[in-house]
Design a protein around this motif. Structure first.
Motif, short mmCIF file in Angstrom:
data_model
loop_
_atom_site.label_atom_id
_atom_site.label_comp_id
_atom_site.label_asym_id
_atom_site.label_seq_id
_atom_site.Cartn_x
_atom_site.Cartn_y
_atom_site.Cartn_z
N UNK A 151 44.99 10.26 24.62
CA UNK A 151 43.54 10.09 24.55
C UNK A 151 42.78 11.01 25.48
N UNK A 152 43.43 11.47 26.53
CA UNK A 152 42.67 12.37 27.41
C UNK A 152 42.47 13.73 26.72
N UNK A 153 43.45 14.14 25.95
CA UNK A 153 43.28 15.37 25.16
C UNK A 153 42.12 15.19 24.17
N UNK A 154 42.08 14.04 23.50
CA UNK A 154 41.02 13.81 22.51
C UNK A 154 39.66 13.65 23.17
N UNK A 155 39.64 13.03 24.33
CA UNK A 155 38.38 12.89 25.07
C UNK A 155 37.85 14.27 25.46
N UNK A 156 38.73 15.09 26.00
CA UNK A 156 38.28 16.43 26.41
C UNK A 156 37.77 17.22 25.21
N UNK A 157 38.46 17.08 24.09
CA UNK A 157 38.04 17.83 22.91
C UNK A 157 36.65 17.39 22.44
N UNK A 158 36.42 16.09 22.39
CA UNK A 158 35.10 15.61 21.97
C UNK A 158 34.01 16.03 22.95
N UNK A 159 34.30 15.87 24.22
CA UNK A 159 33.28 16.19 25.23
C UNK A 159 32.98 17.70 25.20
N UNK A 160 34.01 18.51 25.07
CA UNK A 160 33.79 19.96 25.03
C UNK A 160 32.99 20.35 23.78
N UNK A 161 33.34 19.74 22.66
CA UNK A 161 32.63 20.05 21.41
C UNK A 161 31.15 19.68 21.54
N UNK A 162 30.94 18.51 22.08
CA UNK A 162 29.57 18.01 22.23
C UNK A 162 28.77 18.88 23.21
N UNK A 163 29.43 19.31 24.26
CA UNK A 163 28.77 20.19 25.23
C UNK A 163 28.35 21.49 24.54
N UNK A 164 29.26 22.02 23.72
CA UNK A 164 28.93 23.24 22.97
C UNK A 164 27.77 23.01 22.02
N UNK A 165 27.77 21.86 21.39
CA UNK A 165 26.71 21.51 20.43
C UNK A 165 25.35 21.42 21.14
N UNK A 166 25.33 20.76 22.28
CA UNK A 166 24.06 20.61 23.00
C UNK A 166 23.57 21.96 23.53
N UNK A 167 24.50 22.81 23.94
CA UNK A 167 24.11 24.15 24.40
C UNK A 167 23.53 24.96 23.24
N UNK A 168 24.16 24.83 22.08
CA UNK A 168 23.69 25.50 20.86
C UNK A 168 22.25 25.06 20.55
N UNK A 169 22.04 23.76 20.62
CA UNK A 169 20.70 23.23 20.29
C UNK A 169 19.66 23.74 21.29
N UNK A 170 20.04 23.72 22.55
CA UNK A 170 19.06 24.15 23.55
C UNK A 170 18.69 25.61 23.37
N UNK A 171 19.70 26.41 23.08
CA UNK A 171 19.45 27.86 22.92
C UNK A 171 18.50 28.14 21.76
N UNK A 172 18.43 27.22 20.79
CA UNK A 172 17.59 27.44 19.62
C UNK A 172 16.36 26.54 19.59
N UNK A 173 16.11 25.87 20.69
CA UNK A 173 14.93 25.01 20.75
C UNK A 173 15.03 23.80 19.84
N UNK A 174 16.25 23.34 19.58
CA UNK A 174 16.44 22.18 18.72
C UNK A 174 16.62 20.93 19.57
N UNK A 175 16.10 19.83 19.08
CA UNK A 175 16.15 18.62 19.90
C UNK A 175 16.78 17.44 19.18
N UNK A 176 17.10 17.62 17.90
CA UNK A 176 17.62 16.48 17.16
C UNK A 176 18.79 16.92 16.28
N UNK A 177 19.81 16.10 16.29
CA UNK A 177 20.96 16.35 15.42
C UNK A 177 21.36 15.04 14.76
#
Ligand code: FAD
Ligand code: N01
Length: 554
Positions: A447-473
């Motif tokens: 589960x720690x592998x899966x936790x890291x994968x989800x958290x990393x993916x989500x971090x990438x997603x939030x960075x993507x949104x911020x870079x494009x001025x997006x606030x909702x997914x």
């Protein structure tokens, strides 16, 4: 016994405003907070307990330890952390894992953004503001753009609904919320109800203390010896010599655990070779037993050979043939209920002070003032240990009153079983994320592998949104429907759905029977998530803060 469902009263106040609220300070919440800080977002964890660690905070029963080797059941995100931390055993015990969680909290200065003793009661989406209003049981309110549920898959402990518990004059415990001060069973007559992973770890330790131990078994489980031992210095050196590369390989494995999977079918080798392979895996210990052949979870005939091998080991270990037979699982393929890993479990039934009581045909009907009563007999005990498991994967989430777009409740939406896209989001609940949610590999993995994968993916997603001025997914219904179908379809290509397991919700009366985790494998799943991101978050609808959904970019 501490009651996990009570939080001290406090005054209600005006909503605090943050970028993100994280619910839960287990490994998922801790790492999520660390990464959100890295993005420069304001974030706070709300945690019901008075400390970090989640599973390892609550499950302090005797014998509790991990069954993924500690060199792997640990964070990989910081090379210095993984090099410096030293595990004392092959499979660390609960106090050491809890110490590790505390070390992580201190090392990354996480505590200043964690509010302990704070149970979240509700999370409601305010469509006009595009924000979540999160309320605690004490009545505090926090308004946040993002709400991240790091509430754990195995955090809603279940005491079965057996009448009479309130009349019991002895002491009772649940493995999932064990007293912090420990329990001394010396001289006591103890009943353990359940024979899942928790019971199988606790029984050998309790048996050493108790005057008499009665084990109430409804369904026998397959258990593999752990061969736990002090950490082998050479093995530790091997891991640390190239930790990053080993972890990278583990991330591609079906279970997120680096071990050798024999790529042959159990049916293509001779009987002699099969026995040799099983003996070798049995001697090595741990869950890698299930990697003995590639098709153990997809081919009934192959599975039967592994199951029979374990039953033969039980017969060879347990001296009383009748007890050995009762301990031998016959109603589910091996591995389709979570395989257990033990230290001297079967041997414990050779002790004079331990008795196995089969309640499969004569269920426990009542708890009495002095013990338990089954349909056939009454048993007097001083203490009862409920090792009866959890309302897994959905239980904790659905205890929270979660309401999305149009006031839709998550509990109503999931009435026939959880519906998610990638186990990360549910359509109609914008900006609400789950870490290791149903529909992701979660409990079928390290589960720690899966936790890291989800958290990393989500971090990438939030960075993507911020870079494009997006606030909702938000996940689209179509993508979610396709994913739910895929999760079901893959599960039904395996033997998993044959078992009445908690993976299927079968342990909770009235819970829908749906195979909840994604069985397609950690490596495959990671690839799918990465492709979704690479295609501009395919299947999600992303929008600027104030844009109505109809003009949102797909
Ligand atoms: P958790 O650790 O469950 O943390 C969730 C947190 O959320 C808890 O602290 C809880 O108090 C808090 N919370 C929940 N609801 C609320 C609310 N409404 N408000 C505020 N706070 C809330 N996995 C493995 O991969 N390998 C193993 O060897 C292994 N061993 C295990 C042994 C046991 C005894 C158990 C029960 C599970 C084991 N697991 C194992 C699974 C384990 O749960 C995960 O590995 C991991 O610890 C989960 O971390 P988490 O942060 O996702 O959730
Ligand atoms: O819970 P379980 P658990 N009368 O649900 C029995 C992880 N974990 O806490 O099978 C009589 O597995 C029930 O019987 P049945 C791991 O993922 C990991 O042990 O429903 N019996 C079953 O025997 C694991 O899978 C480790 O017929 C009753 C038992 O209680 C998950 O947590 C250690 C009953 C519950 O078993 C959950 O494990 C611990 C009743 N009324 C946990 N009600 C590691 O080693 C329930 N039962 C890593």
């Amino acid at each position: 016994m501490s009651d996990p469902h009570e939080t001290p009263a406090a005054q209600a106040g005006p909503p605090e405003t943050l970028d993100a609220v994280i619910v839960g300070a287990g490994f998922a919440g801790l790492y999520m907070l660390h990464r959100l800080r890295g993005l420069g977002l304001s974030a706070r964890i709300l945690e019901a307990a008075d400390g970090v660690g989640g599973t390892w905070y609550w499950n302090r029963y005797p014998g509790a330890r991990c069954d993924v080797e500690s060199m792997q059941y640990s964070f990989s995100f910081d090379e210095a952390l993984q090099q410096e931390w030293k595990w004392s055993e092959r499979f660390a015990a609960q106090p050491e894992i809890l110490a590790y969680a505390n070390h992580v909290a201190d090392r990354y200065d996480l505590r200043r953004d964690i509010r302990f003793n704070t149970r979240v009661a509700a999370a409601h989406y305010d469509e006009a503001a595009g924000r979540w209003l999160v309320r605690t049981e004490r009545g505090e309110a926090i308004s946040a753009r993002f709400c991240i549920m790091a509430t754990g898959c195995l955090s809603a402990a279940r005491v079965p609904d057996i009448p009479g518990l309130e009349t019991f004059r002895g002491t009772w415990y649940h493995t999932g919320f064990w007293p912090h001060e420990g329990v001394d069973f010396t001289g006591r007559r103890v009943a353990v109800i359940g024979t899942g992973s928790s019971a199988i770890q606790a029984i050998p330790v309790i048996a050493e203390q108790a005057a008499e131990l009665l084990v109430f078994q409804r369904t026998p489980n397959f258990s593999i010896p752990s061969r736990n031992a002090p950490m082998d210095a050479e093995y530790e050196r091997w891991w640390k010599s190239d930790y990053a590369a080993h972890r990278q390989k583990a991330r591609q494995m079906r279970t997120g655990i680096l071990y050798n999977i024999d790529q042959r079918s159990a049916m293509e080798v001779t009987e002699e070779e099969r026995q040799r392979v099983y003996e070798e895996r049995w001697a090595a210990g741990g869950t890698a037993f299930m990697g003995a052949f590639v098709d153990l979870l997809t081919n009934q005939a192959s599975n039967d050979t592994a199951a029979e091998f374990v039953r033969a080991r039980i017969r060879a270990t347990v001296k009383d043939p009748a007890t050995a037979e009762i301990l031998s699982p016959r109603n589910h393929p091996i591995g389709t209920k979570r395989i257990c890993v033990d230290s001297h479990y079967y041997e414990t039934f050779n002790r004079d002070n331990v008795r196995l009581i089969d309640v499969s045909r004569a269920p426990i009907e009542a708890i009495t003032e002095t013990g338990l009563r089954t349909r056939e007999a009454a048993y007097e005990v001083d203490s009862i240990v409920f090792a009866t498991g959890f309302d897994a994967m959905t239980g904790t989430l659905l205890k929270i009153d979660i309401r999305g777009r149009g006031g839709e409740s998550l509990a109503a939406k999931w009435a026939a079983g959880p519906r998610t896209y990638l186990g990360l989001m549910s359509a109609g609940f914008p900006n609400l994320f789950m870490i290791t949610g149903p529909g992701s590999p979660s409990v079928l993995s390290n589960m720690i592998v899966s936790i890291e994968q989800h958290v990393d993916w989500l971090t990438g997603c939030l960075a993507h949104m911020r870079a494009r001025g997006l606030a909702r997914i938000e996940a689209t219904r179509e993508a979610e429907d396709r994913w739910v179908d895929h999760v079901n379809e893959v599960a039904h290509r395996t033997l998993y759905p044959q078992a009445n397991s908690w993976y299927m919700g079968a342990n909770v009366p009235g819970k829908p029977r749906v195979f909840m985790p994604y069985v397609g494998g950690v490596g495959t799943y990671r690839q799918i998530c990465d492709e979704v991101a690479a295609k501009g978050y395919e299947g999600f609808r992303l929008a600027p803060a104030e844009a109505p959904a109809s003009v949102a970019a797909e």
